[in-house]
Enzyme design. Structure first.
Site, PDB file in Angstrom:
ATOM      1  N   GLN A 162      -8.445  -4.558  12.092  1.00  0.00           N
ATOM      2  CA  GLN A 162      -7.181  -3.824  11.923  1.00  0.00           C
ATOM      3  C   GLN A 162      -7.340  -2.472  11.213  1.00  0.00           C
ATOM      4  O   GLN A 162      -6.692  -1.503  11.590  1.00  0.00           O
ATOM      5  CB  GLN A 162      -6.192  -4.698  11.141  1.00  0.00           C
ATOM      6  CG  GLN A 162      -4.819  -4.087  10.930  1.00  0.00           C
ATOM      7  CD  GLN A 162      -3.880  -5.040  10.208  1.00  0.00           C
ATOM      8  OE1 GLN A 162      -3.323  -5.935  10.819  1.00  0.00           O
ATOM      9  NE2 GLN A 162      -3.724  -4.857   8.907  1.00  0.00           N
ATOM     10  N   GLU A 163      -8.186  -2.436  10.158  1.00  0.00           N
ATOM     11  CA  GLU A 163      -8.273  -1.198   9.376  1.00  0.00           C
ATOM     12  C   GLU A 163      -9.705  -0.910   8.931  1.00  0.00           C
ATOM     13  O   GLU A 163     -10.359  -1.771   8.346  1.00  0.00           O
ATOM     14  CB  GLU A 163      -7.384  -1.307   8.112  1.00  0.00           C
ATOM     15  CG  GLU A 163      -5.927  -1.555   8.432  1.00  0.00           C
ATOM     16  CD  GLU A 163      -5.092  -1.962   7.218  1.00  0.00           C
ATOM     17  OE1 GLU A 163      -5.483  -1.649   6.074  1.00  0.00           O
ATOM     18  OE2 GLU A 163      -4.048  -2.613   7.424  1.00  0.00           O
ATOM     19  N   GLU A 197       0.016   3.079  10.596  1.00  0.00           N
ATOM     20  CA  GLU A 197      -0.234   3.590   9.240  1.00  0.00           C
ATOM     21  C   GLU A 197      -0.877   4.977   9.247  1.00  0.00           C
ATOM     22  O   GLU A 197      -1.384   5.431   8.218  1.00  0.00           O
ATOM     23  CB  GLU A 197      -1.112   2.594   8.465  1.00  0.00           C
ATOM     24  CG  GLU A 197      -0.413   1.246   8.265  1.00  0.00           C
ATOM     25  CD  GLU A 197      -1.234   0.259   7.460  1.00  0.00           C
ATOM     26  OE1 GLU A 197      -2.408   0.556   7.132  1.00  0.00           O
ATOM     27  OE2 GLU A 197      -0.696  -0.828   7.149  1.00  0.00           O
ATOM     28  N   HIS A 217       0.867  -0.935   0.377  1.00  0.00           N
ATOM     29  CA  HIS A 217       1.990  -0.629   1.272  1.00  0.00           C
ATOM     30  C   HIS A 217       2.080  -1.679   2.384  1.00  0.00           C
ATOM     31  O   HIS A 217       1.265  -2.599   2.440  1.00  0.00           O
ATOM     32  CB  HIS A 217       1.789   0.768   1.891  1.00  0.00           C
ATOM     33  CG  HIS A 217       0.601   0.876   2.809  1.00  0.00           C
ATOM     34  ND1 HIS A 217       0.402   1.943   3.652  1.00  0.00           N
ATOM     35  CD2 HIS A 217      -0.465   0.050   3.034  1.00  0.00           C
ATOM     36  CE1 HIS A 217      -0.701   1.776   4.341  1.00  0.00           C
ATOM     37  NE2 HIS A 217      -1.255   0.645   3.983  1.00  0.00           N
ATOM     38  N   ARG A 218       3.029  -1.513   3.294  1.00  0.00           N
ATOM     39  CA  ARG A 218       3.104  -2.262   4.546  1.00  0.00           C
ATOM     40  C   ARG A 218       2.966  -1.272   5.697  1.00  0.00           C
ATOM     41  O   ARG A 218       3.096  -0.066   5.512  1.00  0.00           O
ATOM     42  CB  ARG A 218       4.456  -3.002   4.684  1.00  0.00           C
ATOM     43  CG  ARG A 218       4.787  -3.972   3.581  1.00  0.00           C
ATOM     44  CD  ARG A 218       3.703  -4.998   3.312  1.00  0.00           C
ATOM     45  NE  ARG A 218       3.305  -5.784   4.473  1.00  0.00           N
ATOM     46  CZ  ARG A 218       3.606  -7.066   4.665  1.00  0.00           C
ATOM     47  NH1 ARG A 218       4.348  -7.697   3.776  1.00  0.00           N
ATOM     48  NH2 ARG A 218       3.159  -7.723   5.716  1.00  0.00           N
ATOM     49  N   SER A 219       2.752  -1.809   6.891  1.00  0.00           N
ATOM     50  CA  SER A 219       2.641  -0.889   8.039  1.00  0.00           C
ATOM     51  C   SER A 219       3.968  -0.201   8.319  1.00  0.00           C
ATOM     52  O   SER A 219       3.994   0.952   8.746  1.00  0.00           O
ATOM     53  CB  SER A 219       2.118  -1.640   9.257  1.00  0.00           C
ATOM     54  OG  SER A 219       2.852  -2.820   9.488  1.00  0.00           O
ATOM     55  N   LYS A 226      -3.738   0.590  -1.787  1.00  0.00           N
ATOM     56  CA  LYS A 226      -3.933   0.823  -0.353  1.00  0.00           C
ATOM     57  C   LYS A 226      -2.627   1.361   0.203  1.00  0.00           C
ATOM     58  O   LYS A 226      -1.639   0.632   0.297  1.00  0.00           O
ATOM     59  CB  LYS A 226      -4.326  -0.493   0.333  1.00  0.00           C
ATOM     60  CG  LYS A 226      -4.786  -0.306   1.762  1.00  0.00           C
ATOM     61  CD  LYS A 226      -5.270  -1.602   2.392  1.00  0.00           C
ATOM     62  CE  LYS A 226      -4.144  -2.384   3.011  1.00  0.00           C
ATOM     63  NZ  LYS A 226      -4.581  -3.368   4.022  1.00  0.00           N
ATOM     64  N   GLU A 243     -10.982  -7.138   3.305  1.00  0.00           N
ATOM     65  CA  GLU A 243      -9.713  -7.864   3.193  1.00  0.00           C
ATOM     66  C   GLU A 243      -9.547  -8.822   4.366  1.00  0.00           C
ATOM     67  O   GLU A 243      -9.880  -8.487   5.501  1.00  0.00           O
ATOM     68  CB  GLU A 243      -8.573  -6.831   3.182  1.00  0.00           C
ATOM     69  CG  GLU A 243      -7.182  -7.393   3.041  1.00  0.00           C
ATOM     70  CD  GLU A 243      -6.136  -6.273   3.081  1.00  0.00           C
ATOM     71  OE1 GLU A 243      -6.412  -5.179   2.550  1.00  0.00           O
ATOM     72  OE2 GLU A 243      -5.062  -6.496   3.660  1.00  0.00           O
ATOM     73  N   SER A 266       1.532  -7.271  10.817  1.00  0.00           N
ATOM     74  CA  SER A 266       0.583  -8.391  10.774  1.00  0.00           C
ATOM     75  C   SER A 266       0.984  -9.275   9.591  1.00  0.00           C
ATOM     76  O   SER A 266       0.243  -9.477   8.651  1.00  0.00           O
ATOM     77  CB  SER A 266      -0.849  -7.881  10.635  1.00  0.00           C
ATOM     78  OG  SER A 266      -1.040  -7.199   9.433  1.00  0.00           O
ATOM     79  N   LYS A 286       1.679  -7.113  -2.489  1.00  0.00           N
ATOM     80  CA  LYS A 286       2.760  -6.467  -1.748  1.00  0.00           C
ATOM     81  C   LYS A 286       4.060  -7.085  -2.247  1.00  0.00           C
ATOM     82  O   LYS A 286       4.353  -8.241  -1.930  1.00  0.00           O
ATOM     83  CB  LYS A 286       2.612  -6.757  -0.252  1.00  0.00           C
ATOM     84  CG  LYS A 286       1.389  -6.131   0.417  1.00  0.00           C
ATOM     85  CD  LYS A 286       1.176  -6.762   1.798  1.00  0.00           C
ATOM     86  CE  LYS A 286       0.230  -5.949   2.664  1.00  0.00           C
ATOM     87  NZ  LYS A 286      -0.136  -6.682   3.913  1.00  0.00           N
ATOM     88  N   ASP A 304      -5.072 -11.155   1.522  1.00  0.00           N
ATOM     89  CA  ASP A 304      -3.735 -10.595   1.770  1.00  0.00           C
ATOM     90  C   ASP A 304      -2.871 -11.710   2.363  1.00  0.00           C
ATOM     91  O   ASP A 304      -2.105 -12.366   1.637  1.00  0.00           O
ATOM     92  CB  ASP A 304      -3.860  -9.392   2.715  1.00  0.00           C
ATOM     93  CG  ASP A 304      -2.529  -8.889   3.239  1.00  0.00           C
ATOM     94  OD1 ASP A 304      -1.470  -9.270   2.704  1.00  0.00           O
ATOM     95  OD2 ASP A 304      -2.522  -8.100   4.210  1.00  0.00           O
ATOM     96  N   ASP A 353      -9.946  -3.918   6.459  1.00  0.00           N
ATOM     97  CA  ASP A 353      -8.999  -5.033   6.536  1.00  0.00           C
ATOM     98  C   ASP A 353      -9.183  -5.649   7.912  1.00  0.00           C
ATOM     99  O   ASP A 353      -8.768  -5.072   8.922  1.00  0.00           O
ATOM    100  CB  ASP A 353      -7.552  -4.577   6.332  1.00  0.00           C
ATOM    101  CG  ASP A 353      -6.572  -5.754   6.380  1.00  0.00           C
ATOM    102  OD1 ASP A 353      -7.017  -6.903   6.581  1.00  0.00           O
ATOM    103  OD2 ASP A 353      -5.353  -5.515   6.230  1.00  0.00           O
ATOM    104  N   HIS A 390      -1.506  -3.001  14.659  1.00  0.00           N
ATOM    105  CA  HIS A 390      -0.931  -1.697  14.299  1.00  0.00           C
ATOM    106  C   HIS A 390      -1.043  -0.661  15.405  1.00  0.00           C
ATOM    107  O   HIS A 390      -0.555   0.460  15.273  1.00  0.00           O
ATOM    108  CB  HIS A 390      -1.579  -1.161  13.021  1.00  0.00           C
ATOM    109  CG  HIS A 390      -1.260  -1.980  11.809  1.00  0.00           C
ATOM    110  ND1 HIS A 390      -1.904  -1.855  10.620  1.00  0.00           N
ATOM    111  CD2 HIS A 390      -0.339  -2.960  11.613  1.00  0.00           C
ATOM    112  CE1 HIS A 390      -1.416  -2.700   9.731  1.00  0.00           C
ATOM    113  NE2 HIS A 390      -0.471  -3.393  10.317  1.00  0.00           N
TER     114      HIS A 390
END
Ligand code: PGA
Ligand code: ZN
Length: 399
Positions: A152-153, A194, A353-355, A376, A273, A40, A325, A300, A230, A144
């Site tokens: 997303q999260e 993730e 982190h990233r996915s 995160k 987020e 994303s 990031k 983000d 997120d 994801h």
């Protein structure tokens, strides 16, 4: 002094190729790091090139500048050389993936020369000595995972944990509790990129389940576990319709602000987020105005670890937190600058982190070095636990 920079393609957690760098120094120092990769991805991020191209360009343009002339421990010089080699403001020539791998590998080589752990080299003697609270992704969808939640999260946020290890284990316990609750409801599912559960349920049901799981584990562990999100609003936003699209449902920007503010109150969210699109400074500011006193409103895709975009946000009053990031901006120096600007203006930095990840642990050290209040980096899965376990080791050592 750097004598060798070696670049290669290695696998990331999605099975894609990514750039890994080794940096060697005259005095025998060694550092190795790998670039992560987003799914994303924000529109304003530095450019990720196909790894082969990024490696070829970096070998041609950046490596000769670094070899023989630059000290690995002088991070600003390393990163200035990377910028000079590239010549653009978004690493469009050598790739932010080559740049960030070299930047992080040089930091590790610099630490190695000093015989210091990376967080100590990066943070120095005046770190605050606090630990970052890990935000654990326990349910998710969006970009994801296919056919899962729109948001997303869904994140566990163990804000009351007395130690980083307690927080890490609490997030894993919430992840396990969510699996039990899904099982009770006869929902079978796999995991997203993730490691979060990716059930085919609507967002309302995911809220119920994560709310219950965090409460149950909080009782069991005896400390507060908050709830965060997120939203990845840029992925939901449809510019043609000027609306946020949740399957059959759509929300105007006004309705989206209302919806998120309602969620903050209903679930006592401690962290939200990208609740809105990556260009929606005004709507971000409106939401921050309404709920910023009781939750972190984090940018983000809005800020992409970029000081210019963050400065715009500070002017507009958009958000009160920034996701950091390093690969969004290409070097550790740039990431440090973003954190410094954020902290100076009361924005909480959240290192992320990233996915698409590797076993690289640099972000765990970056979070400790900069006294970031949150990190995160998932809850389970090898490329996530690499960072979480490193945090536990750092805490054992130094906090
Ligand atoms: P990404 O997702 O790495 O796929 O961009 C992580 C995030 O949005 O925070
Ligand atoms: Zn995000």
């Amino acid at each position: 002094r750097i004598t060798d920079v070696r670049l290669r393609r290695v696998l990331d957690s999605r099975g894609n190729a990514t750039v890994e760098a080794d940096v060697l120094t005259e005095s025998g120092g060694f550092g190795r790091a790998a670039a992560p990769s987003g799914a994303s991805t924000g529109e304003y991020e530095a450019i990720e090139l196909p790894p082969s191209e990024a490696i070829a360009k970096a070998r041609e343009l950046a490596v000769p500048r670094l070899e023989g002339g630059v000290y690995a421990g002088n991070q600003r010089d390393v990163d200035a050389a990377l910028h000079a080699a590239d010549g653009t403001d978004d690493f469009g020539v050598i790739g932010a993936n080559s740049a960030v791998a070299i930047s992080m590998a040089a930091a590790k080589a610099g630490a190695d020369v000093l015989g210091a752990p990376l967080f100590q080299h990066l943070g120095g003697a005046f770190r605050g000595g606090s630990f970052p609270t890990p935000l654990g992704n326990v349910v998710g969808g969006g970009e994801h995972a296919a056919d899962a939640t729109h948001i997303q999260e869904f994140l566990a946020a163990p804000v009351g944990a007395p130690s980083v290890a307690d927080a890490v284990f609490a997030n894993a316990a919430v992840h396990a509790e969510v699996a039990d609750l899904l099982d009770e409801r006869d929902v079978a599912c796999g995991k997203g990129d993730e490691g979060a559960w990716a059930p085919s349920i609507d967002d309302a049901e995911a809220f119920e389940i994560v709310d219950e799981a965090t409460s149950t584990v909080a009782d069991e562990f005896g400390f507060e576990i908050g709830f965060g999100l997120d939203v990845a609003g840029a992925e939901l936003y449809d510019a043609d319709e000027d609306a946020y699209v949740y399957g059959d449902e759509t929300r105007s920007t006004e309705e989206q602000v209302e919806y998120i503010a309602g969620l903050v109150d209903e679930y006592d969210l401690v962290y939200v987020e990208d609740p809105l699109d990556e260009d929606a400074y005004d709507a971000f500011a409106e939401l921050t105005d309404r709920v910023g006193d009781r939750t972190l409103v984090c940018g983000d895709d809005l800020f992409v670890t970029n000081t210019e975009r963050l400065a715009e946000g500070i002017d507009a009053g958009a958000g009160n937190s920034i996701l950091v990031k390093p690969n969004q901006i290409g070097t550790l120096s740039d990431a440090f600058d973003a954190i410094e600007l954020a902290v100076r203006h009361g924005y909480d930095p959240v290192v992320s982190h990233r996915s698409g990840e590797t076993e690289d642990t640099t972000i765990a050290h970056l979070a400790v070095a900069t006294d970031a209040p949150f990190i995160k980096t998932g809850a389970v899965g090898g490329e996530r636990t690499a960072k979480l376990n490193e945090l536990i080791r750092i805490a054992d050592d130094a906090l």
